[in-house]
Design a protein around this motif. Structure first.
Motif, PDB file in Angstrom:
ATOM      1  N   UNK A 108       5.314  11.928  -3.704  1.00 42.28           N
ATOM      2  CA  UNK A 108       5.412  10.944  -2.633  1.00 42.28           C
ATOM      3  C   UNK A 108       6.851  10.725  -2.218  1.00 42.28           C
ATOM      4  N   UNK A 121      -6.856   2.104   3.555  1.00 39.11           N
ATOM      5  CA  UNK A 121      -6.756   0.725   3.073  1.00 39.11           C
ATOM      6  C   UNK A 121      -6.955  -0.304   4.174  1.00 39.11           C
ATOM      7  N   UNK A 154      -0.197  11.447 -13.143  1.00 40.26           N
ATOM      8  CA  UNK A 154      -0.047  11.454 -11.692  1.00 40.26           C
ATOM      9  C   UNK A 154       0.836  10.291 -11.241  1.00 40.26           C
ATOM     10  N   UNK A 161      -0.347   2.379  -4.970  1.00 42.78           N
ATOM     11  CA  UNK A 161      -1.786   2.661  -4.992  1.00 42.78           C
ATOM     12  C   UNK A 161      -2.112   3.662  -6.094  1.00 42.78           C
ATOM     13  N   UNK A 162      -1.159   4.529  -6.449  1.00 43.66           N
ATOM     14  CA  UNK A 162      -1.404   5.431  -7.578  1.00 43.66           C
ATOM     15  C   UNK A 162      -1.574   4.609  -8.855  1.00 43.66           C
ATOM     16  N   UNK A 178      -4.239   7.240  -1.636  1.00 42.84           N
ATOM     17  CA  UNK A 178      -2.955   7.535  -2.268  1.00 42.84           C
ATOM     18  C   UNK A 178      -2.491   8.939  -1.906  1.00 42.84           C
ATOM     19  N   UNK A 188       0.847  -1.204   0.000  1.00 43.69           N
ATOM     20  CA  UNK A 188       0.000   0.000   0.000  1.00 43.69           C
ATOM     21  C   UNK A 188       0.878   1.248   0.000  1.00 43.69           C
ATOM     22  N   UNK A 225      -5.181   2.006 -12.906  1.00 43.75           N
ATOM     23  CA  UNK A 225      -5.707   0.758 -13.452  1.00 43.75           C
ATOM     24  C   UNK A 225      -7.223   0.716 -13.304  1.00 43.75           C
ATOM     25  N   UNK A 226      -7.718   1.139 -12.134  1.00 40.49           N
ATOM     26  CA  UNK A 226      -9.159   1.113 -11.892  1.00 40.49           C
ATOM     27  C   UNK A 226      -9.888   2.105 -12.793  1.00 40.49           C
ATOM     28  N   UNK A 227      -9.272   3.255 -13.047  1.00 38.00           N
ATOM     29  CA  UNK A 227      -9.915   4.233 -13.939  1.00 38.00           C
ATOM     30  C   UNK A 227     -10.151   3.587 -15.309  1.00 38.00           C
ATOM     31  N   UNK A 234     -12.322   3.330  -6.800  1.00 38.20           N
ATOM     32  CA  UNK A 234     -11.273   4.176  -7.392  1.00 38.20           C
ATOM     33  C   UNK A 234     -11.093   5.441  -6.565  1.00 38.20           C
ATOM     34  N   UNK A 269      -9.269   4.667  -3.412  1.00 38.67           N
ATOM     35  CA  UNK A 269      -7.839   4.451  -3.654  1.00 38.67           C
ATOM     36  C   UNK A 269      -7.146   5.795  -3.859  1.00 38.67           C
ATOM     37  N   UNK A 270      -7.837   6.715  -4.532  1.00 39.83           N
ATOM     38  CA  UNK A 270      -7.242   8.037  -4.734  1.00 39.83           C
ATOM     39  C   UNK A 270      -7.058   8.759  -3.396  1.00 39.83           C
ATOM     40  N   UNK A 303     -17.078   0.321  -8.854  1.00 38.17           N
ATOM     41  CA  UNK A 303     -15.639   0.448  -9.162  1.00 38.17           C
ATOM     42  C   UNK A 303     -15.225   1.911  -9.039  1.00 38.17           C
ATOM     43  N   UNK A 317      -2.579   1.493  -8.953  1.00 36.73           N
ATOM     44  CA  UNK A 317      -3.863   0.798  -8.817  1.00 36.73           C
ATOM     45  C   UNK A 317      -5.011   1.730  -9.204  1.00 36.73           C
ATOM     46  N   UNK A 318      -4.888   2.974  -8.779  1.00 36.77           N
ATOM     47  CA  UNK A 318      -5.895   3.982  -9.110  1.00 36.77           C
ATOM     48  C   UNK A 318      -6.028   4.110 -10.631  1.00 36.77           C
ATOM     49  N   UNK A 370       2.319   4.547  -1.684  1.00 33.80           N
ATOM     50  CA  UNK A 370       1.575   5.472  -2.562  1.00 33.80           C
ATOM     51  C   UNK A 370       1.824   5.253  -4.054  1.00 33.80           C
ATOM     52  N   UNK A 404      -0.678   9.745   1.244  1.00 35.33           N
ATOM     53  CA  UNK A 404       0.768   9.542   1.328  1.00 35.33           C
ATOM     54  C   UNK A 404       1.553  10.646   0.646  1.00 35.33           C
ATOM     55  N   UNK A 405       0.896  11.742   0.329  1.00 37.48           N
ATOM     56  CA  UNK A 405       1.579  12.820  -0.387  1.00 37.48           C
ATOM     57  C   UNK A 405       1.328  14.144   0.317  1.00 37.48           C
TER      58      UNK A 405
END
Ligand code: HEM
Lengths: 300, 497
Positions: A291, B79, A283, A244-245, B49, A239, A250-252, B42, B45-46, B38, A247-248, A241, B52-53
């Motif tokens: 990150x 998560x 991104x 997960x970015x 994510x 997990x 991919x999901x889009x 998404x 997940x955003x 989904x 993964x994000x 960043x 962490x920034x």
């Protein structure tokens, strides 16, 4: 700088110029020609009334042909730049932003040419080649010491997995860029009366075909990334960043693939998702600027 | 067929529960709901994510009023949250329900497609081709079915009166490709659950040289350290260390190899990483009758005693004898403070203290001193302490490994192949379908063909490239009805010039 590394850089510079020129040619072609027609009429009062009407038509095909040729040059030089750097470093050059971006430039040029051949839509180049050229500008802006070939830190020494992991990602980014270009032209073709563009239906197909290459590649990227994480750090998925970015992103594209099968969604809304997907891709690509985390050591 | 019987038997009255179940079922089946689910995932997940920034902080800096919200954002471990788990669960359920719902229908179209069509359908199709020939019906039918067969289509024909209806399709299994892909998504979740329930990660798995230790956690594995090696740089920094081990599965040696930093060793689902090392004391302990109670090395220096904080301490537990033995080795560290060392052991000496297991003294608080409380023993000389014979045989070393045990790995591997394979089938072998009718006429038979390729540019392009060949085989120019965008297709462009 070692001789080969220097040669690689000069080849990149040549590629950058060719791609910049190609982008200009494609843009001229895609924007089309604006014809201004002037009508003059004499009135019975003795005055002359003029009116103008504009009318847009396809751009000069010669520019498109130049675009294709220059892109081929750019692709060729970028590929040579990758190959020379590869032989100088002894491993495929995918270890820092300079190298990812160089490989991206080679991939996007080839992917563009492949799609242009497959569909004969040259307008796409106005966007894909602008992206390619933009990426070369980004490479120019990187600190000069990144142009050197440096020894790898231990965690990056798993070469074959690393190469395929990052290579799949960069190639999928190239196809996502083509899909983005097709989506933008789709929105124009479907919503404006521009006769010289390819049909919206074909552009939808171009975008979909690009995703059917990019999505599996990106899936492979995620899988190999977790295999590599396991080798290097002992866990498949942290997990982190950067993970997960990805993964994000991919999901889009997963959402995109579903909307395409839905009535009322296929078309404009699918195209908007592809544009959003491009933002997600950027991104992920430039994630290191946002990150810290485990992936940060590849250098910005 | 399944869907026909479902349609033709509407139950006159249904209980509210039935209606409710049906609604929920249909909700999970709908692709529209899937898109919503989904999309929500998404979004989560955003959010996770960005956490962490620095992005949320930028927002707070730009709009100070959002600071509280941003703080909560940073605090929310997305998560590991219930919402995230619930979203994954809903998606898993949706995939299962949707699969169960779709399989029978898709299977029916694959195995028993409807062959007959209507003239109305062919006339109304956006794209179609009509061949007006001088051949008889049978010859025309066989030449077109041969051509389709050669192009790897499955061709089915059915006589309706004096007409022949044609149904041809290619890559009919492609529709099934989405099933392995979606099931693989569920497998990933299953693998993740299996890994977190049955897997573990042991940060400190210690084996003294010459000893064998159980990995535990129900793995049935044990590891023997055959040899430990280290290399040091001139300035005294360890440059590399290496454990040569044998892994036992039950009692059989299963794998031998060496573990170095960054070069882990994997056996089945367990992976061993080199982490650290230290000194150990090889001890032999027997009871007064001479039977061996303990013949192993005890790792030293994992902890130290409160009363003698700079000297490495070790602990041996003998549950059957109900004793625990605390041992302390000499403090060899030149930077330690000598006044804290009450034992003043010399090299080759150990301080030993025996007390009942589960007594009220925790090992770290073992009282110092000699006589009743502790005995100093010398290497190689057996001593009697607390009714046991103890021998300090020699000094050895121990290695510290990390163990990751992930029984989800086979599931992940299967899922990975299903995903990539499923996508490849779905995307690269698209299902193509063509319908047609051969009608006999006074001069010759007429063939009318139409692809099922609505809003499917590639499908139409493939149909046109088929026409190119059909034109040669049949020997007449077809009359083509095509979409407005004729310029998009090579066939039409070439026909125009
Ligand atoms: C919420 C649970 C889900 C349901 C109910 C669902 C349902 C479906 C259905 C019914 C199709 C077939 C559409 C068609 O062929 O007409 C499909 C296709 C697909 N789905 Fe899902 N899906 C779900 C989740 C996901 C997820 C999380 C992903 C991964 C991002 C995904 C990726 C795909 C892909 C790649 C296709 C193939 C699209 C194509 O053939 O063009 N699905 N899904």
């Amino acid at each position: 700088m070692d001789g080969l590394v220097r040669l690689s850089f000069y080849l990149f510079a040549a590629s950058s110029m060719a791609l910049g020129a190609a982008a200009v040619c494609y843009i001229v072609f895609a924007v089309g020609r604006v014809r201004v027609l002037r009508h003059a009429m004499a009135t019975d009062t003795g005055m002359t009334v003029t009116s103008t009407s504009t009318h847009v038509e396809a751009g000069p095909i010669g520019f498109a042909r130049w675009g294709t040729m220059l892109t081929a040059f750019g692709a060729f030089f970028a590929t040579l730049a990758v190959v020379t750097r590869w032989s100088a470093a002894g491993h495929f050059p995918l270890t820092n932003m300079y190298e990812f971006s160089l490989v991206f430039v080679a991939f996007i040029s080839w992917v563009h040419l492949a799609f242009e051949r497959m569909y004969r839509v040259r307008q796409l180049g106005a966007i894909t080649l602008t992206a390619a050229f933009g990426m070369t500008l980004y490479i120019w802006s990187l600190p000069a010491d990144m142009r050197e070939v440096n020894p790898l830190i231990p965690a990056l020494q798993y070469n074959s997995i690393l190469t395929f992991h990052v290579g799949a990602a960069v190639l999928s980014y190239a196809t996502f860029t083509v899909a983005f270009a097709a989506a933008v032209f789709y929105l124009i073709a479907a919503n404006r009366d521009v006769a010289w563009l390819p049909s919206a239906e074909m552009l939808d197909d171009v975008a979909f075909r690009a995703i059917t290459i990019g999505f599996p590649l990106f899936t492979i990227n995620l899988i190999l990334g977790s295999v590599w994480a396991h080798e290097a750090w002992g866990t498949y998925w942290q997990w982190d960043p950067k993970e997960t970015a990805a993964l994000f992103t991919w999901l889009v594209y997963g959402v995109y693939l579903h909307t395409r099968t839905l009535r009322g969604w296929r078309g404009n809304r699918s195209a908007y998702i592809l544009i959003f997907g491009m933002a997600a891709t950027l991104f992920t690509y430039y994630g290191n600027y946002f990150f810290g985390g485990l992936h940060a050591y590849g250098g910005v | 067929m399944a869907d026909i019987s479902a349609r033709t038997s509407p139950k006159p009255s249904r209980s509210p529960i039935e209606v409710g179940v049906d609604r929920i079922w249909r909700f999970f089946c709908s692709v529209r709901a899937a898109v919503a689910e989904i999309s929500f995932l998404t979004l989560l997940v955003l959010i996770g994510t960005l956490r962490g920034s620095a992005v949320p902080q930028w927002i707070a800096d730009a709009i100070p009023a959002t600071q509280g919200f941003v703080d909560r954002w940073y605090a929310w471990d997305v998560f590991r949250s219930g919402i995230f788990a619930a979203t994954l669960a809903i998606i898993a359920i949706a995939i299962i329900v949707c699969t169960l719902n779709r399989v029978p229908g898709i299977w029916a179209t694959i195995s028993h497609p409807k062959v007959t069509t209507t003239h109305g359908f062919l006339r109304g199709a956006e794209t179609s081709a009509t061949f007006q020939t001088a051949q008889d019906s049978a010859a025309l039918t066989s030449s077109v079915t041969d051509l389709l067969g050669k192009k790897r289509f499955r061709v089915l024909t059915e006589k309706v009166g004096d007409e022949t209806h044609i149904y041809a399709d290619k890559n009919r299994m492609a529709k099934l490709g989405t099933f392995p892909f979606h099931l693989a998504l569920i497998l990933l979740l299953v693998g993740g659950i299996v890994a977190s329930v049955y897997g573990f990660r042991d940060q400190e798995f210690i084996i003294p040289e010459g000893s064998r230790r159980n990995v535990g956690h129900g793995t049935g594995l044990s590891v023997e350290l055959n040899r430990f090696r280290d290399t040091w740089t001139e300035v005294g920094i360890p440059s590399q260390y290496q454990s040569e081990v044998t892994i036992y599965d039950g009692n059989t040696p299963a794998k031998s190899g060496s573990i170095e930093v960054n070069h882990p060793l994997t056996y089945r689902n367990a992976t061993f990483y080199q982490s650290s090392f230290g000194n150990a004391a090889k001890m032999l302990i027997t009871d007064p009758n001479g039977s061996v109670l303990y013949n192993d090395a005890a790792e030293m220096g994992i902890y130290t005693l409160r009363g003698n904080p700079d000297a490495p301490a070790g602990l041996i537990r003998l549950p059957e004898q109900d004793v625990q033995i605390t041992i302390v080795a000499p403090d060899t560290n030149p930077t330690s403070q000598p006044q804290l060392d009450q034992l003043q052991l010399r090299s080759g000496e150990l301080w030993v203290h025996v007390e009942p297991l589960g007594g009220n003294v925790t090992p770290i608080n073992t009282p110092m001193g000699t006589g009743e409380d502790g005995v100093v023993i010398t290497q190689g000389q057996p001593a009697r302490v607390g009714g046991l014979n103890l021998t300090f045989e020699r000094e050895t070393r121990f290695t510290v490994l990390q163990v990751g045990y992930n029984p989800g790995i086979p599931i992940f591997i299967i899922a990975a192949f299903l995903m990539v394979g499923g996508l490849a089938i779905t995307f690269y072998f698209p299902h193509r379908r063509i319908r047609g009718i051969v009608t006999p006429g006074p001069v010759g038979a007429t063939l009318k063909l139409a692809p099922l390729a609505k809003r499917d540019w590639s499908g139409k392009r493939d149909f046109f490239s088929l026409l190119q060949q059909a034109r040669e085989v049949i020997g007449v120019q077809p009359e083509v009805k095509h979409p407005a965008n004729a310029n998009d297709y090579d066939y039409l462009r070439n026909a125009a010039t």
